[in-house]
Design an enzyme around this catalytic site. Structure first.
Site, PDB file in Angstrom:
ATOM      1  N   ASN A  63      22.786  29.673  43.265  1.00  0.00           N
ATOM      2  CA  ASN A  63      22.403  28.625  43.838  1.00  0.00           C
ATOM      3  C   ASN A  63      21.297  28.167  45.056  1.00  0.00           C
ATOM      4  O   ASN A  63      21.302  29.013  45.780  1.00  0.00           O
ATOM      5  CB  ASN A  63      24.030  28.731  44.178  1.00  0.00           C
ATOM      6  N   SER A 113      23.863  39.178  46.309  1.00  0.00           N
ATOM      7  CA  SER A 113      23.042  39.670  46.704  1.00  0.00           C
ATOM      8  C   SER A 113      22.963  40.629  44.593  1.00  0.00           C
ATOM      9  O   SER A 113      22.323  41.365  45.288  1.00  0.00           O
ATOM     10  CB  SER A 113      23.101  40.971  46.954  1.00  0.00           C
ATOM     11  N   GLU A 129      33.257  36.149  45.096  1.00  0.00           N
ATOM     12  CA  GLU A 129      31.760  36.773  46.229  1.00  0.00           C
ATOM     13  C   GLU A 129      32.536  36.595  47.477  1.00  0.00           C
ATOM     14  O   GLU A 129      32.234  36.263  48.446  1.00  0.00           O
ATOM     15  CB  GLU A 129      31.377  35.274  46.635  1.00  0.00           C
ATOM     16  N   LYS A 167      21.001  26.470  47.567  1.00  0.00           N
ATOM     17  CA  LYS A 167      21.462  26.273  48.431  1.00  0.00           C
ATOM     18  C   LYS A 167      20.504  24.770  49.016  1.00  0.00           C
ATOM     19  O   LYS A 167      20.029  24.463  48.633  1.00  0.00           O
ATOM     20  CB  LYS A 167      21.213  27.379  49.567  1.00  0.00           C
ATOM     21  N   GLY A 225      24.241  37.242  50.205  1.00  0.00           N
ATOM     22  CA  GLY A 225      22.636  36.843  51.473  1.00  0.00           C
ATOM     23  C   GLY A 225      22.204  38.775  52.314  1.00  0.00           C
ATOM     24  O   GLY A 225      21.473  37.836  53.929  1.00  0.00           O
ATOM     25  N   HIS A 273      32.640  27.513  48.509  1.00  0.00           N
ATOM     26  CA  HIS A 273      31.568  28.234  48.822  1.00  0.00           C
ATOM     27  C   HIS A 273      31.370  29.583  50.568  1.00  0.00           C
ATOM     28  O   HIS A 273      32.252  28.745  51.704  1.00  0.00           O
ATOM     29  CB  HIS A 273      30.024  28.127  48.941  1.00  0.00           C
ATOM     30  N   GLU A 283      29.495  29.290  52.870  1.00  0.00           N
ATOM     31  CA  GLU A 283      29.010  29.130  53.584  1.00  0.00           C
ATOM     32  C   GLU A 283      29.703  27.886  54.785  1.00  0.00           C
ATOM     33  O   GLU A 283      29.950  27.075  55.213  1.00  0.00           O
ATOM     34  CB  GLU A 283      27.578  28.402  53.002  1.00  0.00           C
TER      35      GLU A 283
HETATM   36  C1  PEP Z   1      25.480  32.343  46.834  1.00  0.00           C
HETATM   37  O1  PEP Z   1      24.848  32.352  48.301  1.00  0.00           O
HETATM   38  O2  PEP Z   1      26.567  32.406  46.288  1.00  0.00           O
HETATM   39  C2  PEP Z   1      25.099  34.487  46.969  1.00  0.00           C
HETATM   40  C3  PEP Z   1      25.802  35.265  45.632  1.00  0.00           C
HETATM   41  O3  PEP Z   1      23.879  34.221  47.262  1.00  0.00           O
HETATM   42  P1  PEP Z   1      23.310  35.628  47.603  1.00  0.00           P
HETATM   43  O4  PEP Z   1      22.836  36.519  45.893  1.00  0.00           O
HETATM   44  O5  PEP Z   1      21.339  35.478  48.264  1.00  0.00           O
HETATM   45  O6  PEP Z   1      24.021  37.408  48.189  1.00  0.00           O
END
Ligand code: PEP
Length: 253
Positions: free
Chosen positions: A9, A216, A170, A11, A176, A98, A100
């Site tokens: 992703n 992460s 997630e 973003k 993040g 997601h 976000e």
């Molecule tokens: C994401 O935004 O879907 C995500 C898992 O980000 P990160 O791997 O940076 O935690």
């Protein structure tokens, strides 16, 4: 055996030139170094969908996905991008829900059910995200919340439609932040999700649903996470922005 998937992703990151370089580096490394048959998806910003798709050509292992789509099919919705538009560009996947989008754009379960429907109607596979914030996990409400998220946005589907959905668990506290769920925490929640799917659709259907872990994921932890029996790969943010890191993550699948 379920297909392993590693989706990056991106973003709202990268210029077009940087995006082209990243895609071409990962493509080269995957071709040279990655054994196995994990599928790779670059979930890129809307303007880069076609350029990156065209750069990939007929790559059998790597495809492109969008990060969102409108719940509407067309019309006066300035700034939005529809599922039929994505379909017309040959885009097979779209991330929906997601955290976000839920947090900054107020997307809720009902709206996401509509987005899931419109994506499926136009032949896209949704990568449907669910996951709990930290305070919910600390209050031990994570299983109930994630089950509710899945129910609200997916349980109206019939089994054939559900099979086209990829679920990404997630935990918001791991996105993040550099804090990853332990392999045990990930496995436990994936098993809860699969059991919940089985309660509605039966075990045989639940066993076909691909459930990704996100939060992460990096080169050091991917292999352990992806080895869990109910973890079918990952949705990867930060580590997908660096070709070497992302390739190492893919190798873990
Ligand atoms: C994401 O935004 O879907 C995500 C898992 O980000 P990160 O791997 O940076 O935690």
């Amino acid at each position: 055996m379920r297909q392993k998937i590693v989706a990056g992703n991106w973003k709202m990151n990268k210029t077009l030139e940087e995006a082209n370089i990243l895609a071409s580096e990962v493509t080269g490394m995957v071709a040279d170094e990655v054994k196995g048959d994990a599928k790779v998806i670059f979930c890129v910003p809307f303007p880069y969908l076609l350029p990156i798709k065209n750069q990939l050509g007929n790559n059998a292992r790597i495809s492109v996905g969008a990060q969102n789509c409108s719940e509407h099919e067309s019309g006066a919705y300035t700034g939005e991008v529809s599922a039929p538009m994505l379909k017309s560009m040959g885009i097979p996947y779209v991330i929906l829900g997601h955290s976000e989008r839920r947090q900054y754009f107020g997307e809720d379960g009902k709206l996401l059910a509509k987005k899931v429907d419109v994506a499926l109607k136009h032949g896209l596979s949704p990568i449907f995200c669910c996951g709990e914030p930290l305070e919910v996990r600390e209050a031990n409400g994570h299983e109930a919340l994630v089950k509710k998220q899945v129910e609200e946005s997916l349980f109206h589907l019939d089994a054939d439609a559900l099979k086209k959905v990829v679920i990404a668990y997630e935990p918001v506290w791991a996105i993040g932040t550099g804090k990853t769920a332990s392999a045990q925490q990930a496995q436990d929640m994936h098993a809860v999700i699969r059991k919940h799917l089985a309660s509605k659709y039966g075990q045989a259907v639940a066993d076909t649903i691909i459930i990704l872990y996100g939060g992460s994921v990096n080169a050091a932890n991917a292999k352990e996470l992806f080895s869990c029996p109910d973890v079918d790969g990952g949705l990867v943010g930060g580590a997908s922005l660096k070709s070497r890191d992302f390739t190492e993550v893919i190798k873990g699948a």
